[in-house]
Design an enzyme around this catalytic site. Structure first.
Site, PDB file in Angstrom:
ATOM      1  N   GLU A 188       0.825  -1.215   0.000  1.00  0.00           N
ATOM      2  CA  GLU A 188       0.000   0.000   0.000  1.00  0.00           C
ATOM      3  C   GLU A 188       0.857   1.261   0.000  1.00  0.00           C
ATOM      4  OE1 GLU A 188      -3.073  -0.204  -0.496  1.00  0.00           O
ATOM      5  OE2 GLU A 188      -3.806  -2.110   0.288  1.00  0.00           O
ATOM      6  N   ASP A 241      -4.291  -9.873  -8.216  1.00  0.00           N
ATOM      7  CA  ASP A 241      -4.577  -9.010  -9.364  1.00  0.00           C
ATOM      8  C   ASP A 241      -3.379  -8.283  -9.948  1.00  0.00           C
ATOM      9  OD1 ASP A 241      -4.518  -7.596  -6.969  1.00  0.00           O
ATOM     10  OD2 ASP A 241      -6.484  -6.662  -7.226  1.00  0.00           O
ATOM     11  N   GLU A 277     -19.143  -4.611  -4.834  1.00  0.00           N
ATOM     12  CA  GLU A 277     -17.818  -5.112  -4.495  1.00  0.00           C
ATOM     13  C   GLU A 277     -17.605  -6.533  -5.021  1.00  0.00           C
ATOM     14  OE1 GLU A 277     -14.014  -4.940  -2.302  1.00  0.00           O
ATOM     15  OE2 GLU A 277     -15.334  -3.578  -3.389  1.00  0.00           O
ATOM     16  N   GLU A 295     -11.877   0.057 -10.830  1.00  0.00           N
ATOM     17  CA  GLU A 295     -11.466  -0.881 -11.866  1.00  0.00           C
ATOM     18  C   GLU A 295     -12.384  -0.928 -13.077  1.00  0.00           C
ATOM     19  OE1 GLU A 295      -9.372  -1.664  -8.208  1.00  0.00           O
ATOM     20  OE2 GLU A 295     -11.530  -1.583  -8.603  1.00  0.00           O
ATOM     21  N   THR A 300      -0.559   0.593 -10.548  1.00  0.00           N
ATOM     22  CA  THR A 300      -1.874   0.083 -10.175  1.00  0.00           C
ATOM     23  C   THR A 300      -2.700   1.103  -9.405  1.00  0.00           C
ATOM     24  OG1 THR A 300      -2.964  -1.938  -9.378  1.00  0.00           O
ATOM     25  CG2 THR A 300      -1.290  -0.939  -7.932  1.00  0.00           C
TER      26      THR A 300
END
Length: 539
Positions: free
Chosen positions: A123, A253, A361, A403, A489
């Protein structure tokens, strides 16, 4: 409709005949029609409203709580929303606000979090290292303090590698420079390469790039449950998988995302990245690609630890459409592009089917081989929803994820079809209608029931990803092009070198290796802290 096995990826033969020029991702001469001009301003307005509230009520903290007017500091307390917003401030032309953010960032001490907590390597990297380097580039390299601060963070995060392990741990105690000894996942391992290679570029210290690369390569070289499709969990001490779960969703991912993007960023300096991505896509088409029995919507299913297909999807996983569009263009492979567009349709349908026009979600679906999800059985209400929409909701919240809009952005830039502009405009309208809180924008507890109330958080990636992707969808495609930049990302664009004529790599797929489902590893004790970071300056 579902492709037969005879029409699967022809990775070795679907290359355009003319490879003289560098490959282009965006449709040539693409322009945004004038009737969409107001939508760029609408995306900017959501950003300015959100950022003004953050400045007033939570400046310098990680997140604003827009309903209660509180603040959150669960990402180190160094101002995650501020750094995530920096690149967007530059893209939108808010120079004074950007300078304010630079000045604040220059004073941060990264040796100890203001709020005591363990720090996530993943993160912190995608926001701070990626965000600072991207902001440095976007602002014309005028503020070298941004590179200095990125280096300071990386030198702390480098303590995640211990005992000569190729693979880092993910949680760090910044006070003692000690990692928590526990399994890592491939997303956290494989989502360092872009940022740390960029840091090597600006510091001249190859250690950063080498550390990030060796973790990803170690994962890619392991025997996988399916060719190219790494299992999710890894023990850094042994360097081995601890499960056999396969998913393009959370926890895996961005490992797959960065295999492709790093190949582009380094122009295939090491073929293992593109070869592994190609193989993962080929395996996914053979083993994971499913269509719903209602609507023929396309999704990539999960594969359980026991090798069972799970008919599930997620907002997080819906990045795969954009990723495959990028890869299909780079490989000059129309098969990948076509399947990616079908996957994009399936993900957009999860927005179109709800009462708010915003996707959930998590969701599930039924395909010709059943409806096993690995979880609860489908309810009568879910079945009724499925029979109308071709998917059903399993977790109804929306926490400002990007996304679906990210893939929609790629679809617009690749095809030039204005239906993707219409969809982005619909998302803006839904956000304005359903997300306003006391002073800014919040999440939703239930995308199919506006009366269920707001989720009291404004994520840092609301600034970095959602609003940047929306703005760039309506911006001049040549401003920040998919042919000149690679996005990390967290949607922080990094300058890419001129493209190769194609990204075939070795020209082969990676052959399967014998895989045995591993025995889970018991976490061990926390080691003594190192005193010297691995990312020390080059001598």
């Amino acid at each position: 409709m579902r492709r037969s096995c005879t029409v699967f990826l022809t990775l070795l033969g679907a290359v355009a005949s003319s490879l003289a020029a560098g490959v282009t991702v965006q449709k040539p001469s693409l322009t945004v029609p004038t009737q969409y001009a107001s939508q760029k301003a609408a995306a900017e307005k959501i950003f300015t409203t959100s950022y003004a509230a953050y400045r007033e009520f939570a400046f310098g903290h990680d997140e604003l709580l827009p309903v209660s007017l509180g603040l959150g500091d669960d990402l180190g307390g160094w101002g995650a929303s501020l750094v995530d917003a920096m690149g967007t401030l530059v893209v939108m032309g808010f120079d004074d606000l950007f300078l304010e953010a630079v000045n604040f960032t220059s004073t941060i001490d990264f040796n100890t979090p203001p709020v005591p907590q363990l720090i996530s390597v993943f993160e912190t990297n995608i926001r701070w290292i990626g965000g600072l380097i991207s902001a440095y580039e976007l602002s014309g390299e005028k503020f070298p303090i941004l590179i200095t601060k990125a280096k300071e963070i990386a030198d702390k995060l480098a303590f995640a590698w211990i005992d000569g392990n190729a693979i880092p741990y993910n949680s760090l105690d910044f006070t003692t420079n000690s990692p928590v000894i526990e399994n890592n996942n491939i997303a956290q391992i494989g989502t360092l390469t872009l940022e740390w290679a960029a840091l090597t570029k600006y510091t001249g210290n190859a250690t950063y790039k080498e550390l990030a690369e060796k973790g990803t390569i170690a994962v890619a070289e392991l025997a996988a449950p399916l060719p190219g499709l790494a299992a999710q969990s890894v023990d850094p001490a042994t360097g081995q998988f601890t499960d056999a779960t396969i998913t393009w969703g959370g926890g895996s991912d961005s490992y797959f995302e960065y295999l492709l993007k790093y190949a582009r960023y380094t122009n295939n300096a090491n073929n293992i990245f593109i070869d592994t991505w190609k193989t993962a896509v080929d395996s996914s088409i053979h083993a994971l690609l499913r269509t719903s029995t209602v609507g023929n919507w396309s999704f990539l299913a999960d594969r359980s630890d026991q090798g069972l297909i799970e008919h599930v999807g997620s907002h997080l996983a819906c990045f795969y459409a954009g990723n495959w569009l990028l890869g299909g263009q780079l490989l000059r492979n129309q098969t990948i592009v076509d399947i990616a567009l079908e996957l994009n349709e399936g993900c957009w349908n999860t927005y179109a089917g709800t009462a708010t026009g915003i996707g959930p979600e998590n969701f599930a679906f039924i395909s010709a081989d059943g409806n096993f999800t690995g979880g609860d059985a489908i309810t009568a209400d879910q079945l009724a929803f499925y029979n109308e929409h071709g998917y059903y909701i399993t977790h109804p919240d929306y926490i400002q994820r990007p996304e679906v809009l990210e893939s929609n952005f790629y679809a617009w830039r690749v095809t030039g079809d204005t239906k993707y502009l219409d969809r982005a405009a619909d998302a803006i309208a839904s956000f304005n209608k359903f997300l306003p809180a006391t002073v800014a924008f919040a999440g939703l507890n239930d995308v199919n029931d506006p009366g269920a109330g707001l989720f009291d958080d404004m994520e840092s990636f609301w600034f970095a990803e959602v609003l940047k992707y929306l703005y760039l969808t309506f911006d001049d495609p040549n401003h920040i092009s998919l042919d000149t930049h690679v996005w990390n990302t967290e949607c922080h664009p990094l300058i890419a070198p001129p493209a190769l004529s194609s990204y075939q790599g070795s020209g082969t797929l990676i052959p399967p290796k014998p895989f045995t489902t591993p025995t889970p590893i018991t976490p061990g004790p926390v080691p003594s802290p190192r005193t010297q970071p691995l990312g020390v300056p080059a001598q």
